[in-house]
Write an enzyme that holds these catalytic residues in place. Structure first.
Site, PDB file in Angstrom:
ATOM      1  N   ARG A  44       0.826  -1.214   0.000  1.00 54.20           N
ATOM      2  CA  ARG A  44       0.000   0.000   0.000  1.00 54.20           C
ATOM      3  C   ARG A  44       0.862   1.267   0.000  1.00 54.20           C
ATOM      4  O   ARG A  44       0.527   2.263  -0.667  1.00 54.20           O
ATOM      5  CB  ARG A  44      -0.945  -0.019   1.209  1.00 54.20           C
ATOM      6  CG  ARG A  44      -1.971   1.086   1.161  1.00 54.20           C
ATOM      7  CD  ARG A  44      -3.152   0.857   2.096  1.00 54.20           C
ATOM      8  NE  ARG A  44      -4.274   1.675   1.642  1.00 54.20           N
ATOM      9  CZ  ARG A  44      -4.830   2.636   2.369  1.00 54.20           C
ATOM     10  NH1 ARG A  44      -4.383   2.902   3.582  1.00 54.20           N
ATOM     11  NH2 ARG A  44      -5.839   3.336   1.877  1.00 54.20           N
ATOM     12  N   HIS A  48       0.473   4.163  -2.748  1.00 53.52           N
ATOM     13  CA  HIS A  48       0.110   5.550  -2.442  1.00 53.52           C
ATOM     14  C   HIS A  48       1.230   6.538  -2.768  1.00 53.52           C
ATOM     15  O   HIS A  48       0.958   7.706  -3.064  1.00 53.52           O
ATOM     16  CB  HIS A  48      -0.328   5.689  -0.983  1.00 53.52           C
ATOM     17  CG  HIS A  48      -1.738   5.280  -0.755  1.00 53.52           C
ATOM     18  ND1 HIS A  48      -2.523   5.777   0.245  1.00 53.52           N
ATOM     19  CD2 HIS A  48      -2.532   4.407  -1.433  1.00 53.52           C
ATOM     20  CE1 HIS A  48      -3.739   5.232   0.181  1.00 53.52           C
ATOM     21  NE2 HIS A  48      -3.758   4.383  -0.823  1.00 53.52           N
ATOM     22  N   HIS A 171      -6.243  -6.070  -3.221  1.00 57.16           N
ATOM     23  CA  HIS A 171      -7.052  -6.184  -2.000  1.00 57.16           C
ATOM     24  C   HIS A 171      -7.212  -7.623  -1.529  1.00 57.16           C
ATOM     25  O   HIS A 171      -7.848  -7.861  -0.503  1.00 57.16           O
ATOM     26  CB  HIS A 171      -8.411  -5.493  -2.191  1.00 57.16           C
ATOM     27  CG  HIS A 171      -8.323  -3.999  -2.074  1.00 57.16           C
ATOM     28  ND1 HIS A 171      -9.353  -3.148  -2.344  1.00 57.16           N
ATOM     29  CD2 HIS A 171      -7.288  -3.206  -1.676  1.00 57.16           C
ATOM     30  CE1 HIS A 171      -8.982  -1.889  -2.133  1.00 57.16           C
ATOM     31  NE2 HIS A 171      -7.719  -1.899  -1.750  1.00 57.16           N
ATOM     32  N   TRP A 187     -10.405  -8.645   3.210  1.00 54.30           N
ATOM     33  CA  TRP A 187     -11.198  -8.973   2.026  1.00 54.30           C
ATOM     34  C   TRP A 187     -11.335 -10.483   1.837  1.00 54.30           C
ATOM     35  O   TRP A 187     -12.220 -10.937   1.157  1.00 54.30           O
ATOM     36  CB  TRP A 187     -10.557  -8.373   0.771  1.00 54.30           C
ATOM     37  CG  TRP A 187     -10.703  -6.886   0.648  1.00 54.30           C
ATOM     38  CD1 TRP A 187     -11.711  -6.232  -0.019  1.00 54.30           C
ATOM     39  CD2 TRP A 187      -9.833  -5.865   1.153  1.00 54.30           C
ATOM     40  NE1 TRP A 187     -11.516  -4.876   0.063  1.00 54.30           N
ATOM     41  CE2 TRP A 187     -10.375  -4.617   0.761  1.00 54.30           C
ATOM     42  CE3 TRP A 187      -8.647  -5.870   1.907  1.00 54.30           C
ATOM     43  CZ2 TRP A 187      -9.771  -3.396   1.088  1.00 54.30           C
ATOM     44  CZ3 TRP A 187      -8.059  -4.661   2.233  1.00 54.30           C
ATOM     45  CH2 TRP A 187      -8.621  -3.448   1.829  1.00 54.30           C
TER      46      TRP A 187
HETATM   47 FE1  CCH Z   1      -6.481  -0.230  -1.353  1.00 50.07          FE
HETATM   48  N1  CCH Z   1      -7.406   0.309   0.378  1.00 50.07           N
HETATM   49  N2  CCH Z   1      -7.746   0.948  -2.413  1.00 50.07           N
HETATM   50  N3  CCH Z   1      -5.452  -0.649  -3.051  1.00 50.07           N
HETATM   51  N4  CCH Z   1      -5.155  -1.308  -0.256  1.00 50.07           N
HETATM   52  C1  CCH Z   1      -7.117  -0.131   1.632  1.00 50.07           C
HETATM   53  C2  CCH Z   1      -6.149  -1.062   1.975  1.00 50.07           C
HETATM   54  C3  CCH Z   1      -5.262  -1.629   1.067  1.00 50.07           C
HETATM   55  C4  CCH Z   1      -8.776   1.688  -1.908  1.00 50.07           C
HETATM   56  C5  CCH Z   1      -9.070   1.890  -0.573  1.00 50.07           C
HETATM   57  C6  CCH Z   1      -8.442   1.211   0.474  1.00 50.07           C
HETATM   58  C7  CCH Z   1      -5.749  -0.200  -4.293  1.00 50.07           C
HETATM   59  C8  CCH Z   1      -6.920   0.472  -4.665  1.00 50.07           C
HETATM   60  C9  CCH Z   1      -7.799   1.020  -3.783  1.00 50.07           C
HETATM   61  C10 CCH Z   1      -4.102  -2.040  -0.774  1.00 50.07           C
HETATM   62  C11 CCH Z   1      -3.613  -1.975  -2.071  1.00 50.07           C
HETATM   63  C12 CCH Z   1      -4.247  -1.296  -3.106  1.00 50.07           C
HETATM   64  C13 CCH Z   1      -7.981   0.506   2.572  1.00 50.07           C
HETATM   65  C14 CCH Z   1      -7.954   0.285   4.081  1.00 50.07           C
HETATM   66  C15 CCH Z   1      -8.795   1.337   1.861  1.00 50.07           C
HETATM   67  C16 CCH Z   1      -9.901   2.220   2.407  1.00 50.07           C
HETATM   68  C17 CCH Z   1      -6.833   1.125   4.716  1.00 50.07           C
HETATM   69  C18 CCH Z   1      -6.744   0.911   6.204  1.00 50.07           C
HETATM   70  O1  CCH Z   1      -7.730   1.177   6.915  1.00 50.07           O
HETATM   71  O2  CCH Z   1      -5.678   0.444   6.675  1.00 50.07           O
HETATM   72  C19 CCH Z   1      -9.544   2.247  -2.997  1.00 50.07           C
HETATM   73  C20 CCH Z   1     -10.764   3.141  -2.852  1.00 50.07           C
HETATM   74  C21 CCH Z   1      -8.952   1.815  -4.163  1.00 50.07           C
HETATM   75  C22 CCH Z   1      -9.349   2.039  -5.575  1.00 50.07           C
HETATM   76  O3  CCH Z   1     -10.404   2.535  -5.891  1.00 50.07           O
HETATM   77  C23 CCH Z   1      -4.659  -0.513  -5.179  1.00 50.07           C
HETATM   78  C24 CCH Z   1      -4.598  -0.117  -6.660  1.00 50.07           C
HETATM   79  C25 CCH Z   1      -3.718  -1.198  -4.436  1.00 50.07           C
HETATM   80  C26 CCH Z   1      -2.362  -1.747  -4.836  1.00 50.07           C
HETATM   81  C27 CCH Z   1      -2.038  -2.084  -6.074  1.00 50.07           C
HETATM   82  C28 CCH Z   1      -3.550  -2.893   0.258  1.00 50.07           C
HETATM   83  C29 CCH Z   1      -2.426  -3.910   0.094  1.00 50.07           C
HETATM   84  C30 CCH Z   1      -4.290  -2.627   1.421  1.00 50.07           C
HETATM   85  C31 CCH Z   1      -4.116  -3.299   2.792  1.00 50.07           C
HETATM   86  C32 CCH Z   1      -3.206  -2.452   3.657  1.00 50.07           C
HETATM   87  C33 CCH Z   1      -2.993  -3.037   5.029  1.00 50.07           C
HETATM   88  O4  CCH Z   1      -2.490  -2.285   5.888  1.00 50.07           O
HETATM   89  O5  CCH Z   1      -3.298  -4.202   5.285  1.00 50.07           O
END
Ligand code: CCH
Length: 287
Positions: A44, A48, A171, A187
């Site tokens: 992530r 970002h 996700h 997820w």
């Molecule tokens: Fe995401 N993401 N993401 N995401 N994401 C969150 C967590 C992860 C969105 C929203 C969220 C991508 C696209 C999107 C990861 C990778 C990717 C969370 C929870 C939200 C909200 C954060 C928290 O509370 O910790 C949205 C909206 C979109 C697109 O529309 C893309 C693209 C990627 C990478 C290629 C990963 C991995 C996580 C888990 C992080 C963790 O701390 O476990």
């Protein structure tokens, strides 16, 4: 005895592999975090750092590592990514020659590979920039929105519908945290293993609104332990997006290949490389 003159240190592929190995080692050593791995939050962080790119102005992207600074570190979307940045700090101390922007993206590549995902070829060439290069808030997607918003955000980076769906398959990893995004839960049942489960669950499960005081999210009818964001469900509501969800749910190899290509592209957005694409390194995984 003669002393050989040495020029400035020019790291080779082997030096970057050492950085990879150190991150992989720390992922195993620090297994008390979250579901047992820092891998998801590293994936992530790399996303970002890169996803602020704007193809029209050429601003944002992984070059710069401007999330080190407020205001970018304080943008709502980046809540919790300090865990990832702090995890990488001892790696930066051990290999001070690597830039933060190369380190954060290399960590994304490493985490995908170490969590059982496809190979993510990677190349160096990012320079750290100062606070003036921070991007404005609002460039990353808002999970409470629909397909129009997803397209606005990802088209701005230069991705198409197929690439958007492939990227969101990340996700399969990690979870949402109430003290970060406000959303809650993983997820799928194996949040530290990279799979195509995200797409399978999107299609096979019945998703209902979770009854709680938090932001609107969806829960699986069968176990009520998993979750989907509104933007995740938009991927099956939208006909164009759903075609690709179907393809990736059916064929894990196709997903792995297309995810790799698009994650490589993401990590390179806006970076002024002097190397060629065919010079990318393929790191050896530890397992
Ligand atoms: Fe995401 N993401 N993401 N995401 N994401 C969150 C967590 C992860 C969105 C929203 C969220 C991508 C696209 C999107 C990861 C990778 C990717 C969370 C929870 C939200 C909200 C954060 C928290 O509370 O910790 C949205 C909206 C979109 C697109 O529309 C893309 C693209 C990627 C990478 C290629 C990963 C991995 C996580 C888990 C992080 C963790 O701390 O476990």
């Amino acid at each position: 005895a003669s002393v050989k003159a040495t020029g400035p240190f020019v790291p080779t592929k082997e030096d970057y592999q050492k950085v990879y190995n150190e991150i992989a080692r720390l992922l195993v050593e620090k297994d008390e975090y979250d579901d047992g791995s820092y891998g998801p939050v590293l994936v992530r962080l790399a996303w970002h750092a890169s996803g602020t790119y704007d193809k029209e102005t050429g601003t944002g992207g992984s070059n710069g590592a401007t999330m080190r600074f407020a205001p970018e570190s304080d943008h709502g979307a980046n809540a919790g990514l300090k865990h990832a940045r702090d995890f990488l700090e001892p790696v930066k101390e051990k290999f001070p020659w690597i830039t933060y922007s190369d380190l954060w993206t290399l960590a994304g590549s490493c985490a995908i590979q170490e969590l059982g995902g496809p190979v993510i070829p990677w190349r160096p060439g990012r320079a750290d920039r100062d606070l003036a290069a921070c991007t404005p808030d609002g460039r990353l997607p808002d999970a409470s929105k629909d397909q129009r918003h997803i397209r606005d955000i990802f088209y701005r980076m230069g991705f198409d519908d197929r690439e958007i769906v492939a990227l969101c398959g990340a996700h399969a990893l990690g979870r949402a945290h109430t003290d970060r995004s406000g959303f809650d839960g993983p997820w799928d049942f194996s949040p530290t293993v990279f799979t195509n489960e995200f797409y399978k669950l999107l299609l096979d499960e019945k998703w209902e609104k979770r009854k709680w005081n938090g932001p609107q999210q969806f829960t699986d009818k069968t176990t009520k332990t998993l979750m989907m964001l509104p933007t995740d469900l938009a991927l099956v509501k939208d006909k164009e997006f759903k075609q690709h969800v179907d393809r990736y749910a059916k064929d894990s190899d196709v997903f792995f290949k297309e995810f790799s290509d698009v994650y490589v592209k993401l990590l390179e957005l806006g970076v002024p490389f002097t190397s060629k694409a065919e010079d990318r390194f393929v790191f050896k995984s530890s397992a």
